[in-house]
Design a protein around this motif. Structure first.
Motif, mmCIF file in Angstrom:
data_model
loop_
_atom_site.group_PDB
_atom_site.id
_atom_site.type_symbol
_atom_site.label_atom_id
_atom_site.label_comp_id
_atom_site.label_asym_id
_atom_site.label_seq_id
_atom_site.Cartn_x
_atom_site.Cartn_y
_atom_site.Cartn_z
ATOM 1 N N LYS A 87 0.807 -1.215 0.000
ATOM 2 C CA LYS A 87 0.000 0.000 0.000
ATOM 3 C C LYS A 87 0.842 1.268 0.000
ATOM 4 C CE LYS A 87 -3.724 2.304 2.545
ATOM 5 N NZ LYS A 87 -4.663 2.209 3.709
ATOM 6 N N GLU A 88 1.840 1.324 0.860
ATOM 7 C CA GLU A 88 2.655 2.534 0.949
ATOM 8 C C GLU A 88 3.383 2.809 -0.366
ATOM 9 O OE1 GLU A 88 5.299 2.520 4.261
ATOM 10 O OE2 GLU A 88 3.693 2.476 5.764
ATOM 11 N N GLN A 89 3.847 1.751 -1.008
ATOM 12 C CA GLN A 89 4.555 1.891 -2.287
ATOM 13 C C GLN A 89 3.616 2.404 -3.379
ATOM 14 O OE1 GLN A 89 6.864 -1.589 -3.332
ATOM 15 N NE2 GLN A 89 6.876 -1.048 -5.505
ATOM 16 N N VAL A 90 2.403 1.867 -3.401
ATOM 17 C CA VAL A 90 1.424 2.298 -4.403
ATOM 18 C C VAL A 90 1.053 3.763 -4.188
ATOM 19 C CG1 VAL A 90 -0.909 1.961 -5.304
ATOM 20 C CG2 VAL A 90 0.479 -0.013 -4.735
ATOM 21 N N GLN A 91 0.785 4.133 -2.962
ATOM 22 C CA GLN A 91 0.389 5.510 -2.676
ATOM 23 C C GLN A 91 1.511 6.489 -2.993
ATOM 24 O OE1 GLN A 91 -0.965 5.172 1.431
ATOM 25 N NE2 GLN A 91 -3.097 5.024 0.774
ATOM 26 N N LYS A 92 2.736 6.113 -2.715
ATOM 27 C CA LYS A 92 3.879 6.973 -3.034
ATOM 28 C C LYS A 92 3.976 7.200 -4.539
ATOM 29 C CE LYS A 92 8.913 7.289 -2.310
ATOM 30 N NZ LYS A 92 9.365 7.285 -3.712
ATOM 31 N N ARG A 93 3.829 6.114 -5.303
ATOM 32 C CA ARG A 93 3.896 6.213 -6.760
ATOM 33 C C ARG A 93 2.715 7.025 -7.300
ATOM 34 N NH1 ARG A 93 6.486 6.942 -11.364
ATOM 35 N NH2 ARG A 93 5.642 5.762 -13.129
ATOM 36 N N ALA A 94 1.529 6.816 -6.741
ATOM 37 C CA ALA A 94 0.348 7.553 -7.190
ATOM 38 C C ALA A 94 0.527 9.052 -6.967
ATOM 39 C CB ALA A 94 -0.893 7.054 -6.453
ATOM 40 N N LYS A 95 1.073 9.435 -5.832
ATOM 41 C CA LYS A 95 1.303 10.854 -5.554
ATOM 42 C C LYS A 95 2.345 11.437 -6.508
ATOM 43 C CE LYS A 95 -0.078 10.715 -0.699
ATOM 44 N NZ LYS A 95 0.359 10.783 0.729
ATOM 45 N N GLU A 96 3.372 10.653 -6.813
ATOM 46 C CA GLU A 96 4.388 11.109 -7.768
ATOM 47 C C GLU A 96 3.771 11.383 -9.132
ATOM 48 O OE1 GLU A 96 8.237 8.643 -5.883
ATOM 49 O OE2 GLU A 96 7.225 7.930 -7.702
ATOM 50 N N LEU A 97 2.879 10.493 -9.566
ATOM 51 C CA LEU A 97 2.238 10.660 -10.871
ATOM 52 C C LEU A 97 1.286 11.847 -10.872
ATOM 53 C CD1 LEU A 97 1.550 6.905 -11.711
ATOM 54 C CD2 LEU A 97 3.069 8.436 -12.977
ATOM 55 N N LEU A 98 0.498 11.973 -9.824
ATOM 56 C CA LEU A 98 -0.430 13.106 -9.742
ATOM 57 C C LEU A 98 0.339 14.428 -9.676
ATOM 58 C CD1 LEU A 98 -3.113 11.603 -7.325
ATOM 59 C CD2 LEU A 98 -3.430 12.187 -9.742
ATOM 60 N N ASP A 99 1.468 14.424 -8.968
ATOM 61 C CA ASP A 99 2.312 15.619 -8.931
ATOM 62 C C ASP A 99 2.831 15.940 -10.329
ATOM 63 O OD1 ASP A 99 1.904 15.592 -6.215
ATOM 64 O OD2 ASP A 99 3.944 14.990 -5.687
ATOM 65 N N PHE A 100 3.303 14.921 -11.024
ATOM 66 C CA PHE A 100 3.843 15.080 -12.374
ATOM 67 C C PHE A 100 2.788 15.654 -13.314
ATOM 68 C CE2 PHE A 100 4.598 13.385 -16.666
ATOM 69 C CZ PHE A 100 5.899 13.818 -16.893
ATOM 70 N N LEU A 101 1.534 15.282 -13.078
ATOM 71 C CA LEU A 101 0.429 15.709 -13.936
ATOM 72 C C LEU A 101 -0.242 16.996 -13.445
ATOM 73 C CD1 LEU A 101 -1.111 12.192 -14.575
ATOM 74 C CD2 LEU A 101 0.193 13.552 -16.185
ATOM 75 N N GLY A 102 0.382 17.643 -12.458
ATOM 76 C CA GLY A 102 -0.139 18.922 -11.973
ATOM 77 C C GLY A 102 -1.371 18.811 -11.099
ATOM 78 N N LEU A 103 -1.504 17.680 -10.390
ATOM 79 C CA LEU A 103 -2.706 17.445 -9.579
ATOM 80 C C LEU A 103 -2.371 17.229 -8.107
ATOM 81 C CD1 LEU A 103 -4.559 15.061 -12.065
ATOM 82 C CD2 LEU A 103 -5.201 17.412 -11.505
ATOM 83 N N SER A 104 -1.281 17.792 -7.651
ATOM 84 C CA SER A 104 -0.871 17.597 -6.258
ATOM 85 C C SER A 104 -1.894 18.169 -5.275
ATOM 86 C CB SER A 104 0.494 18.236 -6.015
ATOM 87 O OG SER A 104 0.469 19.621 -6.344
ATOM 88 N N HIS A 105 -2.704 19.123 -5.733
ATOM 89 C CA HIS A 105 -3.723 19.749 -4.882
ATOM 90 C C HIS A 105 -5.067 19.043 -4.981
ATOM 91 C CE1 HIS A 105 -4.187 21.236 -8.897
ATOM 92 N NE2 HIS A 105 -5.261 21.951 -8.605
ATOM 93 N N ARG A 106 -5.093 17.901 -5.693
ATOM 94 C CA ARG A 106 -6.369 17.214 -5.922
ATOM 95 C C ARG A 106 -6.393 15.789 -5.349
ATOM 96 N NH1 ARG A 106 -9.513 21.453 -6.780
ATOM 97 N NH2 ARG A 106 -9.685 22.159 -8.937
ATOM 98 N N TYR A 107 -5.431 15.409 -4.536
ATOM 99 C CA TYR A 107 -5.376 14.048 -3.996
ATOM 100 C C TYR A 107 -6.721 13.586 -3.438
ATOM 101 C CZ TYR A 107 -0.181 14.325 -3.779
ATOM 102 O OH TYR A 107 1.163 14.448 -4.050
ATOM 103 N N ASP A 108 -7.339 14.440 -2.628
ATOM 104 C CA ASP A 108 -8.510 14.029 -1.853
ATOM 105 C C ASP A 108 -9.840 14.449 -2.473
ATOM 106 O OD1 ASP A 108 -6.857 12.900 0.146
ATOM 107 O OD2 ASP A 108 -6.524 14.889 1.002
#
Length: 222
Positions: A114-135
């Protein structure tokens, strides 16, 4: 990367694909165009293992040196989850989950920690300009943001190939253009191969190769 030989598909008496041959190299972005009913989406679904080719012909489908033709349904599901990514015209996000949770789902199916998946998901969302949209849930996102979440989800398991079916068909012109450029940025950043079915001529012409289908066959290549 992808080698398809003599691909046929029948639905009852309707012969949709009539012996398609196709070779796509690793890291290529290939667009497939043609009028409605030409067989584009059927071909994409077969290449993406979402549908089976007709076994009554001498056909073969290889992806990343694996003969997909002989895989069982269980083997196909595992290969699809681990090696392929999908982006559709309608983002297919689950409305009850947040952006971060939607992106994580294929990783959880793969049983990645789980921790590995969430870390990767945040990296991708950050890369795509969505760091403010996690939740944020899909209903709280714009159409372009929803599609970028779907792109992140398609990348979560580091797939070798991304299949996209009319990925910008439901977006406004600005969001569509941004998505088109994003595909090339992703290819340069992560090295994925893209196979894109589209009616958008701008996107089709941007690809490394544009294949035109008519009546179940690829008739030209540019």
């Amino acid at each position: 990367m992808i080698k398809a030989t003599n691909i046929h598909k029948n639905y009852g008496n309707l012969h949709v694909l009539k012996g398609v041959d196709l070779h796509i190299k690793q890291g290529e972005i290939v667009s497939i165009v043609g009028s409605s009913g030409a067989g584009k989406t059927t071909l994409l679904h077969i290449l993406g293992t979402l549908d089976r080719l007709d076994s009554s012909y001498e056909s073969k489908l290889e992806i990343h040196h694996k003969n997909i033709t002989v895989f069982s349904e269980r083997q196909l599901s595992k290969f699809r989850n681990e090696s392929l990514g999908f982006i559709f015209q309608f983002h297919q996000l689950l409305p009850e989950f947040t952006a971060l949770e939607n992106v994580c789902i294929p990783g959880f199916i793969k049983k990645t920690p789980k921790e590995q998946v969430q870390k990767r998901a945040k990296e991708l969302l950050d890369f795509l300009g969505l760091s403010h949209r996690y939740d944020h849930k899909p209903s709280e996102l714009s159409g372009g943001e929803q599609q970028r979440v779907a792109v992140a989800r398609s990348l979560i398991n580091n797939p070798k190939v991304i299949f996209a079916d009319e990925p910008s068909g439901n977006l406004d012109s600005e969001s569509a253009e941004n998505l088109h450029h994003l595909f090339f940025k992703l290819r340069d950043e992560f090295g994925q191969t893209f196979v894109i079915v589209t009616h958008n001529e701008e996107l089709a012409d941007m690809a490394d190769r544009k294949l035109t289908m008519i009546d179940g066959l690829i008739v030209s290549e540019q």
